[in-house]
Design an enzyme around this catalytic site. Structure first.
Site, PDB file in Angstrom:
ATOM      1  CG  MET A   1     -11.704  -2.251   5.004  1.00  0.00           C
ATOM      2  SD  MET A   1      -9.967  -1.836   4.135  1.00  0.00           S
ATOM      3  CE  MET A   1      -9.203  -0.892   5.470  1.00  0.00           C
TER       4      MET A   1
ATOM      5  CG  ASP B   1      -4.935   2.713   0.799  1.00  0.00           C
ATOM      6  OD1 ASP B   1      -5.891   1.818   0.634  1.00  0.00           O
ATOM      7  OD2 ASP B   1      -3.825   2.340   1.207  1.00  0.00           O
TER       8      ASP B   1
ATOM      9  CG  ASP C   1      -6.196  -2.442   3.114  1.00  0.00           C
ATOM     10  OD1 ASP C   1      -5.019  -2.329   3.742  1.00  0.00           O
ATOM     11  OD2 ASP C   1      -6.899  -1.607   2.438  1.00  0.00           O
TER      12      ASP C   1
ATOM     13  CG  MET D   1     -10.931   3.462   1.943  1.00  0.00           C
ATOM     14  SD  MET D   1      -9.444   3.481   2.669  1.00  0.00           S
ATOM     15  CE  MET D   1      -8.431   3.654   1.556  1.00  0.00           C
TER      16      MET D   1
ATOM     17  CG  MET E   1      -8.104   7.610   2.385  1.00  0.00           C
ATOM     18  SD  MET E   1      -7.302   7.712   3.751  1.00  0.00           S
ATOM     19  CE  MET E   1      -6.342   6.316   3.898  1.00  0.00           C
TER      20      MET E   1
ATOM     21  CG  HIS F   1      -9.280   0.709  -0.608  1.00  0.00           C
ATOM     22  ND1 HIS F   1      -8.422   0.396   0.714  1.00  0.00           N
ATOM     23  CD2 HIS F   1     -10.544   0.272  -0.215  1.00  0.00           C
ATOM     24  CE1 HIS F   1      -9.536   0.170   1.776  1.00  0.00           C
ATOM     25  NE2 HIS F   1     -10.747   0.144   1.004  1.00  0.00           N
TER      26      HIS F   1
ATOM     27  CG  HIS G   1      -3.859  -1.465  -1.558  1.00  0.00           C
ATOM     28  ND1 HIS G   1      -5.246  -2.139  -1.952  1.00  0.00           N
ATOM     29  CD2 HIS G   1      -4.163  -0.556  -0.726  1.00  0.00           C
ATOM     30  CE1 HIS G   1      -5.956  -1.731  -1.005  1.00  0.00           C
ATOM     31  NE2 HIS G   1      -5.382  -0.642  -0.138  1.00  0.00           N
TER      32      HIS G   1
ATOM     33  N   GLY H   1      -2.866  -3.435   9.005  1.00  0.00           N
ATOM     34  CA  GLY H   1      -2.155  -4.055   9.956  1.00  0.00           C
ATOM     35  C   GLY H   1      -1.456  -5.487   9.652  1.00  0.00           C
TER      36      GLY H   1
ATOM     37  N   GLY I   1      -2.985   4.278   7.700  1.00  0.00           N
ATOM     38  CA  GLY I   1      -1.892   3.388   7.572  1.00  0.00           C
ATOM     39  C   GLY I   1      -1.450   3.106   9.184  1.00  0.00           C
ATOM     40  N   GLY I   2      -0.731   2.051   9.375  1.00  0.00           N
ATOM     41  CA  GLY I   2      -0.111   1.992  10.643  1.00  0.00           C
ATOM     42  C   GLY I   2      -0.788   1.376  11.767  1.00  0.00           C
TER      43      GLY I   2
ATOM     44  CB  SER J   1      -0.998   0.207   1.424  1.00  0.00           C
ATOM     45  OG  SER J   1      -1.279   1.503   1.418  1.00  0.00           O
TER      46      SER J   1
END
Ligand code: DX5
Ligand code: ZN
Length: 222
Positions: A139, A37, A177, A70, A39, A68, A35, A179, A146-147, A10
């Site tokens: 998810m 992301d 997706d 979101m 948002m 992805h 990947h 962790g 992230g993280g 990602s």
């Protein structure tokens, strides 16, 4: 497709000042997908990157781009992402009413169709549309950042999705997706995922080749 294992870094955790180079490095290191992301500051409480960045990245990598979304009202942006070069588009079940309908729109644009579910969303919601999908994205964190730490209950959801799609004889991919790291990727694979997104677990590591190879080895043994 089916159960082939795929590692999907990602890029949310990449160095955005050197994004092209970061992607080349994970591509050379053996990544299977990128990947991406997206948002909107509405569906999730954060902003990231969108169509123009994806379009630029399309020119520098041969890897499939896994968008992805979101975002609220994803149907408004499907064409733009598909035309920019997204190979796979995930929309969120929480942001859509008609999942078979939106999956059909994604496929008609020439991309593979996927639906993502948040940690609080039941698997039945996405399983009801499974025949129309190329992938289901589970998810394992609350989307937006992230993280974060892996939510353990996600393993049960993966098992439920995997057993139901096997029962129906479907061949779709199951992506996880949030962790995912070297120390839990085997458990995630054993629970039924075959596409593994990892942001901080890859970009937070100094040696991308080594970490991707180790991840691949652990999922192969799971
Ligand atoms: C979270 C994003 C994830 C994120 C994963 O909202 O959808 O793709 O980048 O990052 P890690 O692997 O660090 O949890
Ligand atoms: Zn993601």
């Amino acid at each position: 497709m089916g159960f082939e294992h795929k590692i999907a870094p990602s890029i949310l955790s990449a160095d955005f000042a050197r994004l092209g180079e970061e992607i080349r490095r994970v591509e050379e290191a053996g990544a299977d997908l990128i990947h991406f992301d997206v948002m909107d500051g509405h569906f999730v409480p954060n902003l990231s990157i969108g169509v123009p960045v994806l379009k630029s990245l399309r020119k520098i990598t041969r890897l499939p781009l896994d968008a992805h979304l979101m975002i609220s009202e994803p149907a408004r942006y499907l064409r733009a992402f598909a035309e920019a070069g997204a190979n796979l588009i995930s929309v969120h079940a929480e942001a859509c009413d008609d999942l078979p309908g939106i999956a059909g729109q994604i496929r008609a644009l020439g991309a593979r169709a996927s639906v993502a579910i948040n940690p609080e969303t039941r698997v039945e919601r996405v399983l009801a549309a499974a025949e129309h999908l190329d992938m289901i994205l589970v998810m394992s964190v609350h989307p937006g950042f992230g993280g974060q730490g892996f939510i353990g209950e996600s393993l049960e959801k993966l098992r439920a999705v995997r057993s139901e799609i096997e029962r129906r004889g479907l061949k779709l991919d199951i992506e996880i997706d949030g962790g995912v790291k070297i120390d839990n990727i085997a458990a995630v694979a054993a629970a039924g995922a075959n596409v593994f997104v990892s942001g901080s677990g890859i970009f937070g590591h100094g040696d991308y080749r080594k970490i991707i190879a180790e991840m691949r080895e652990r999922v192969a043994r799971a």
